[in-house]
Design a protein around this motif. Structure first.
Motif, PDB file in Angstrom:
ATOM      1  N   GLN A 139       0.849  -1.174   0.000  1.00  0.00           N
ATOM      2  CA  GLN A 139       0.000   0.000   0.000  1.00  0.00           C
ATOM      3  C   GLN A 139       0.890   1.231   0.000  1.00  0.00           C
ATOM      4  O   GLN A 139       1.993   1.198   0.541  1.00  0.00           O
ATOM      5  CB  GLN A 139      -0.890   0.006   1.246  1.00  0.00           C
ATOM      6  N   SER A 140       0.399   2.300  -0.601  1.00  0.00           N
ATOM      7  CA  SER A 140       1.132   3.557  -0.580  1.00  0.00           C
ATOM      8  C   SER A 140       0.146   4.706  -0.500  1.00  0.00           C
ATOM      9  O   SER A 140      -0.977   4.614  -0.981  1.00  0.00           O
ATOM     10  CB  SER A 140       2.021   3.687  -1.813  1.00  0.00           C
ATOM     11  N   THR A 141       0.595   5.770   0.147  1.00  0.00           N
ATOM     12  CA  THR A 141      -0.244   6.941   0.331  1.00  0.00           C
ATOM     13  C   THR A 141       0.607   8.186   0.167  1.00  0.00           C
ATOM     14  O   THR A 141       1.665   8.292   0.790  1.00  0.00           O
ATOM     15  CB  THR A 141      -0.864   6.963   1.746  1.00  0.00           C
TER      16      THR A 141
ATOM     17  N   ALA B 121       4.017   7.494   2.153  1.00  0.00           N
ATOM     18  CA  ALA B 121       4.094   6.415   3.142  1.00  0.00           C
ATOM     19  C   ALA B 121       3.862   5.111   2.384  1.00  0.00           C
ATOM     20  O   ALA B 121       2.841   4.955   1.718  1.00  0.00           O
ATOM     21  CB  ALA B 121       3.051   6.609   4.236  1.00  0.00           C
TER      22      ALA B 121
ATOM     23  N   SER C  31       3.770   0.962   2.625  1.00  0.00           N
ATOM     24  CA  SER C  31       3.720  -0.247   3.433  1.00  0.00           C
ATOM     25  C   SER C  31       4.318  -1.366   2.581  1.00  0.00           C
ATOM     26  O   SER C  31       3.819  -1.651   1.495  1.00  0.00           O
ATOM     27  CB  SER C  31       2.282  -0.574   3.817  1.00  0.00           C
TER      28      SER C  31
ATOM     29  N   THR D   2       6.126  -6.924   7.858  1.00  0.00           N
ATOM     30  CA  THR D   2       5.776  -5.717   7.129  1.00  0.00           C
ATOM     31  C   THR D   2       6.313  -4.494   7.854  1.00  0.00           C
ATOM     32  O   THR D   2       6.603  -4.539   9.058  1.00  0.00           O
ATOM     33  CB  THR D   2       4.249  -5.568   6.975  1.00  0.00           C
ATOM     34  N   ARG D   3       6.407  -3.432   7.123  1.00  0.00           N
ATOM     35  CA  ARG D   3       6.939  -2.183   7.667  1.00  0.00           C
ATOM     36  C   ARG D   3       6.373  -1.036   6.850  1.00  0.00           C
ATOM     37  O   ARG D   3       6.288  -1.131   5.628  1.00  0.00           O
ATOM     38  CB  ARG D   3       8.461  -2.209   7.579  1.00  0.00           C
ATOM     39  N   THR D   4       5.956   0.032   7.498  1.00  0.00           N
ATOM     40  CA  THR D   4       5.547   1.240   6.795  1.00  0.00           C
ATOM     41  C   THR D   4       6.689   2.236   6.877  1.00  0.00           C
ATOM     42  O   THR D   4       7.194   2.525   7.960  1.00  0.00           O
ATOM     43  CB  THR D   4       4.269   1.840   7.392  1.00  0.00           C
TER      44      THR D   4
ATOM     45  N   LYS E 176       7.984   6.039   5.809  1.00  0.00           N
ATOM     46  CA  LYS E 176       7.586   7.366   5.352  1.00  0.00           C
ATOM     47  C   LYS E 176       8.826   8.041   4.770  1.00  0.00           C
ATOM     48  O   LYS E 176       9.859   8.126   5.424  1.00  0.00           O
ATOM     49  CB  LYS E 176       7.021   8.203   6.498  1.00  0.00           C
TER      50      LYS E 176
END
Length: 92
Positions: free
Chosen positions: A19-21, A33, A35, A54-56, A58
């Protein structure tokens, strides 16, 4: 910029972007950010250690930080534009 090494020692890792934001801090600094799932990896100091999880992460998109962000994304195998990491981007 959050360091990947805060959880994973320097080594070679296979990542999968989950995922990305794209966002902006309260002071106006743009960031992404991401994930990532650590599919596999080996610690340089101890090649027998394989990591998962997993790791987010930024990463800042300021002019000063952009070279580091691009280098990380390229090392992770991403070759598109940063805008494509936005889940709402038409090319996603």
């Amino acid at each position: 910029m959050a360091t990947f090494q805060s959880r994973y020692p320097i080594g070679n890792y296979v990542l999968r972007i989950k995922q990305s934001t794209l966002g902006e801090t309260a002071t106006g600094t743009p960031f992404i950010a991401i994930s990532v799932e650590v599919v596999s990896g080996k610690n340089i100091k101890d090649p027998s250690v394989i990591y998962g999880g997993t790791r987010t992460i930024k990463m800042w998109l300021s002019e000063k930080a952009m070279p580091y962000t691009k280098a990380f994304l390229e090392a992770a195998g991403f070759t598109g534009s940063i805008a494509q990491l936005d889940m709402d981007h038409p090319d996603h």
